[in-house]
Design a protein around this motif. Structure first.
Motif, PDB file in Angstrom:
ATOM      1  N   ILE B 157       0.840  -1.212   0.000  1.00 47.02           N
ATOM      2  CA  ILE B 157       0.000   0.000   0.000  1.00 47.02           C
ATOM      3  C   ILE B 157       0.872   1.258   0.000  1.00 47.02           C
ATOM      4  O   ILE B 157       1.886   1.339   0.692  1.00 47.02           O
ATOM      5  N   ILE B 158       0.464   2.221  -0.828  1.00 45.02           N
ATOM      6  CA  ILE B 158       1.057   3.554  -0.791  1.00 45.02           C
ATOM      7  C   ILE B 158      -0.020   4.505  -0.285  1.00 45.02           C
ATOM      8  O   ILE B 158      -1.131   4.512  -0.821  1.00 45.02           O
ATOM      9  N   LEU B 159       0.293   5.263   0.756  1.00 53.23           N
ATOM     10  CA  LEU B 159      -0.677   6.221   1.295  1.00 53.23           C
ATOM     11  C   LEU B 159      -0.386   7.579   0.664  1.00 53.23           C
ATOM     12  O   LEU B 159       0.556   8.269   1.037  1.00 53.23           O
ATOM     13  N   GLU B 160      -1.211   7.949  -0.312  1.00 51.77           N
ATOM     14  CA  GLU B 160      -0.954   9.135  -1.123  1.00 51.77           C
ATOM     15  C   GLU B 160      -1.714  10.326  -0.534  1.00 51.77           C
ATOM     16  O   GLU B 160      -2.868  10.583  -0.885  1.00 51.77           O
ATOM     17  N   THR B 161      -1.075  11.005   0.399  1.00 54.07           N
ATOM     18  CA  THR B 161      -1.672  12.203   1.007  1.00 54.07           C
ATOM     19  C   THR B 161      -0.562  13.002   1.676  1.00 54.07           C
ATOM     20  O   THR B 161       0.409  12.428   2.153  1.00 54.07           O
ATOM     21  N   PRO B 179       3.154   0.229   4.929  1.00 53.66           N
ATOM     22  CA  PRO B 179       2.932   0.956   3.670  1.00 53.66           C
ATOM     23  C   PRO B 179       4.022   2.006   3.426  1.00 53.66           C
ATOM     24  O   PRO B 179       4.791   2.338   4.325  1.00 53.66           O
ATOM     25  N   LEU B 180       4.047   2.490   2.205  1.00 56.55           N
ATOM     26  CA  LEU B 180       4.901   3.615   1.847  1.00 56.55           C
ATOM     27  C   LEU B 180       4.063   4.880   2.014  1.00 56.55           C
ATOM     28  O   LEU B 180       3.015   5.022   1.369  1.00 56.55           O
ATOM     29  N   ILE B 181       4.507   5.766   2.882  1.00 55.85           N
ATOM     30  CA  ILE B 181       3.764   7.012   3.116  1.00 55.85           C
ATOM     31  C   ILE B 181       4.220   8.043   2.080  1.00 55.85           C
ATOM     32  O   ILE B 181       5.420   8.244   1.881  1.00 55.85           O
ATOM     33  N   CYS B 182       3.257   8.690   1.428  1.00 59.69           N
ATOM     34  CA  CYS B 182       3.597   9.514   0.268  1.00 59.69           C
ATOM     35  C   CYS B 182       2.841  10.831   0.334  1.00 59.69           C
ATOM     36  O   CYS B 182       1.726  10.909  -0.145  1.00 59.69           O
TER      37      CYS B 182
END
Lengths: 313, 447
Positions: B157-161, B179-182
């Motif tokens: 999961i990439i958290l796109e915020t 997840p990858l925090i983005c």
């Protein structure tokens, strides 16, 4: 600490080759940097794309591709005009595949007539390709070169087995030459040396490293191209300096991914989109490795790659 | 940056105590430089030496793991700019972007789960889902992330915020999935680094251009956090090629630590063909995570093939397994051809046999992945070996004839093969695969 852009110093430059005559003539090559790195060199010419047409109807092309040209492909002249006038082709590549002994075995005279007729109908530059039968190509390309005299075409492919006659023909009628070797840096270099030893100007050669389709060995072509370009730019190896051409469509439109219907390969999606994407992605790979000229078949794939080239230069 | 033995030697105790098992400190230093020993073997190494050599032995581009468990994706640790120098190490990951306002989150997430395909014996897939906080609302974002995870449990999961509150809300559902925090930008960097540290996740550091990104990563590293992925905000192909090349060069050739991290690329375009082409640029030019807006099967198939091709080891030929492959509806009277197991040879021969529309048996013999001529020259495709393979393959029970078609390039083997395969007829096929359709058609027409 401010970021210092790490730039390479290049000692060499890719030869610039002009194909065709008049206002629609096209220049390729001339860059003195690795692909699209304008921050450290100059890229005077965008990579060009030629639409492939054939001297005989393309019965062996996948149906989705045949359909695109179904109203014009019975006549190479109509086909050429369609590509130039309707599709906006920058160049046309006429493949004389019908001369192959295993195909219609058309004569060199018939091929020459086709070349003449096509040239009379177009003003964009013409690439003249044999059928890739080294022996037959030697005769066919000689007649084709004569027929195209004065139009500054790009003719090929000269290979180890037939380069002497093909080079002599191109030289006699003032054409540019595609030199193709078997997917090997040293063979490419050796062929260029042999050709220039015949007195053919190295600035008139375009190297075909031998292409391959995505999924079917594109990585070999990719690395051979990167090595050829590195030799030209870093070592200033003049025998590796010609621009590079990739014969994309010919390799792409015979692999399973561009032909198998969705019914046979349900996890692959619709064959029409898959084929276009396969050709465009293959072409993108070659551009990243240093291609200066792409020979392609599907208009939608060409449009995609043109958009990308515009965004890269 | 690799250190020489002499440079390492300067930091050793120079006592030649032999406790490490080597006769002198210099000999040990040479082994360390060759990576044939580790500093642990020296009981007297100073803290200063450990810190110095530890920093020097770190890979110039850090490895980052996204996700947890056996489906976790590892990227980074690349060592070269050109694949002919050395194998590209960790294939990039593909991610499907999903908005938290989408009405079909489950279906999209499921398409990621179902994306696995097999190519040349490898199972390949889209590995990641990038959930974007388009709503701006943390609760909606967290709910969308939970939905995506439930529908695609094996996806990373990439958290796109860029809103720390939204990351915090989402982490309650997915922190165990690493997840990858983005991601972090100049305004939220402290909060994002703290969240990533707390949850043990990796973090995208995003700014406009390389200079700004490098400044921000220096700040993040200064906060004691190193699990970083870079985003220079390049979205146009020219910027992608130029910036990613500069980053890879800076990290590998100039030792710029602030840029020694993998790159995330957003190859998003409303035209699906342009999106695929843009992603091709990212795959070829050094991106480690490539985010797509759509993963139609035809599009993914091409991108997965490109990634697989460019990340193969240029020194090891790709091989297919030894087998007798049935092409089309081959019956007992269908022709039998033999070739080697170099994957390109196999693909090209198979393709041309398929093009011939003549049902056939294709015997692919193990030759360590060498092509026909190379295998013959290396003594791996000889009459004795081919004969043994044909006899042991069990093909005799499947066909009603005893005729074997061999590649034209090894025509010289035909006599010896007839001696070693008594009762068999050896037919010399064409040299090049593209002559196979005509050859096979003639053959069946004559029969």
């Amino acid at each position: 600490m401010a970021f210092v852009v790490p730039k390479e110093t290049y000692n060499g430059k890719v030869c610039e080759v002009e194909i065709g005559t008049g206002p629609r003539a096209v220049k390729i090559g001339g860059e003195n940097t690795l692909p699209f790195l304008a921050f450290e060199g100059s890229v005077p010419n965008k990579p060009a794309i030629a639409y492939e047409i054939q001297d005989v109807p393309p019965d062996d092309w996948p149906q989705t591709l045949q359909d695109v040209y179904k109203d014009v492909s019975a006549d190479p002249v109509k086909w050429a005009k369609y590509c130039q006038d309707e599709l906006g082709a920058q160049m046309i590549a006429l493949r004389l595949i019908g001369t192959h002994p295993d195909r219609q075995n058309r004569s060199a005279e018939d091929a020459a007539k086709t070349v003449k007729d096509v040239l009379a109908a177009i003003n964009v530059p013409l690439i003249i390709l044999g059928s890739n039968n080294a022996e037959k190509d030697a005769q066919v390309l000689k007649s084709a070169c004569d027929a195209a005299s004065g139009r500054n075409c790009l003719v090929g492919k000269a290979q180890e087995a037939n380069y002497k006659t093909v080079v002599a023909s191109a030289m006699a009628s003032g054409h540019k030459l595609i030199a193709m070797s078997d997917l090997d840096v040293n063979l490419a270099k050796q062929l260029n040396i042999l050709i220039t030893q015949m007195g053919f100007d190295k600035d008139k050669i375009v190297t075909d490293p031998m292409s391959s389709a995505l999924g079917y060995g594109i990585e070999y072509t990719y690395s051979v191209m990167e090595r050829i370009r590195s030799a030209a730019l870093f070592q200033n190896d003049q025998t590796m300096a010609p621009p590079m051409v990739n014969d994309v469509g010919m390799y792409v439109w015979k692999v399973k991914e561009t032909m198998a219907p969705e019914a046979d390969q349900p996890s692959w999606g619709p064959v029409a989109d898959r084929g276009i994407g396969w050709e465009a992605t293959t072409a993108m790979g070659f551009l990243m490795a240093g291609s200066d000229l792409l020979i392609m078949r599907h208009p939608k794939a060409v449009d995609t790659v043109v958009k990308m080239i515009d965004g890269l230069v | 940056m690799a250190l020489s033995g002499v440079e390492i030697f300067k930091h050793l105790p120079k006592t030649n105590c032999k406790k490490c098992g080597h006769p002198t400190c210099l000999a040990f230093a040479m082994k360390l430089a060759a990576k044939q020993a580790t500093l642990d073997a020296c009981p007297d190494a100073s803290e200063e030496a450990k810190a110095f050599l530890g920093a020097a032995s770190e890979p110039p581009i850090k490895g980052i793991t996204i996700g947890a468990g056996d489906k976790a994706l590892k990227v980074g640790e690349e060592t070269v700019l050109f694949r002919h120098e050395k194998k590209f190490v960790n294939p990039c990951g593909f991610a499907l972007a999903i908005k938290d306002t989408d009405s079909d989150i489950e279906a999209k997430a499921k398409s990621v789960s179902d994306s696995e395909i097999e190519r040349v014996g490898q199972k390949l897939r889209v590995e990641l889902i990038a959930v974007e906080n388009a709503s701006g609302d943390p609760a909606t974002f967290a709910a969308a992330v939970a939905k995506a995870v439930a529908a695609a449990p094996s996806a990373g999961i990439i958290l796109e915020t860029e809103n720390p509150a939204a990351v915090e809300a989402a982490l309650t559902h997915v922190s165990s999935k690493k997840p990858l925090i983005c991601g972090a930008n100049a305004d939220n960097v402290e909060a994002m680094v703290n969240l990533a540290k707390y949850a043990g996740c990796s973090l995208v550091v995003r700014a406009d251009g390389i200079d700004a990104v490098a400044q921000l990563t220096e700040k993040v590293v200064g906060m004691g956090f190193k699990d970083i992925v870079l985003d220079t905000s390049a979205r146009k192909p020219k910027d992608m090629v130029e910036q990613y090349t500069q980053i890879r060069r800076a990290a590998l050739k100039k030792g710029v630590k602030a840029l020694g991290f993998p790159i995330i690329s957003f190859a998003v375009n409303e035209d699906p063909f342009v999106e695929q082409a843009l992603a091709s640029v990212a795959v070829a030019k050094y991106a480690s995570v490539v985010v797509l807006s759509d993963i139609s099967q035809w599009k993914t198939l091409g991108l997965i093939a490109l990634r697989q091709n460019l990340y193969t080891d240029p020194q090891v030929p790709m091989q297919v397994s030894q087998n007798i492959y049935k092409v089309g509806d081959a019956k007992e009277d269908a022709p039998l051809l033999v070739t080697t197991n170099f994957s390109l040879t196999y693909f090209i021969v198979l393709g041309e046999v398929e093009n011939s529309k003549v049902p056939s048996w294709l015997a692919v013999m193990e030759t360590e992945g060498l092509s026909v001529l190379t295998a013959w020259a290396a003594g791996k495709f000889t009459a004795a070996k081919i004969a043994q393979y044909i006899q042991e393959s069990g093909i005799e029970g499947k066909i009603s004839h005893k005729e074997l078609i061999i590649p034209g390039y090894v025509a010289v083997l035909s006599g010896a093969l007839e001696d070693k395969l008594p009762g068999w007829k050896i037919t010399v096929g064409p040299r090049e695969a593209n002559a196979l359709p005509a050859f096979l058609k003639n053959k069946t027409a004559a029969a």
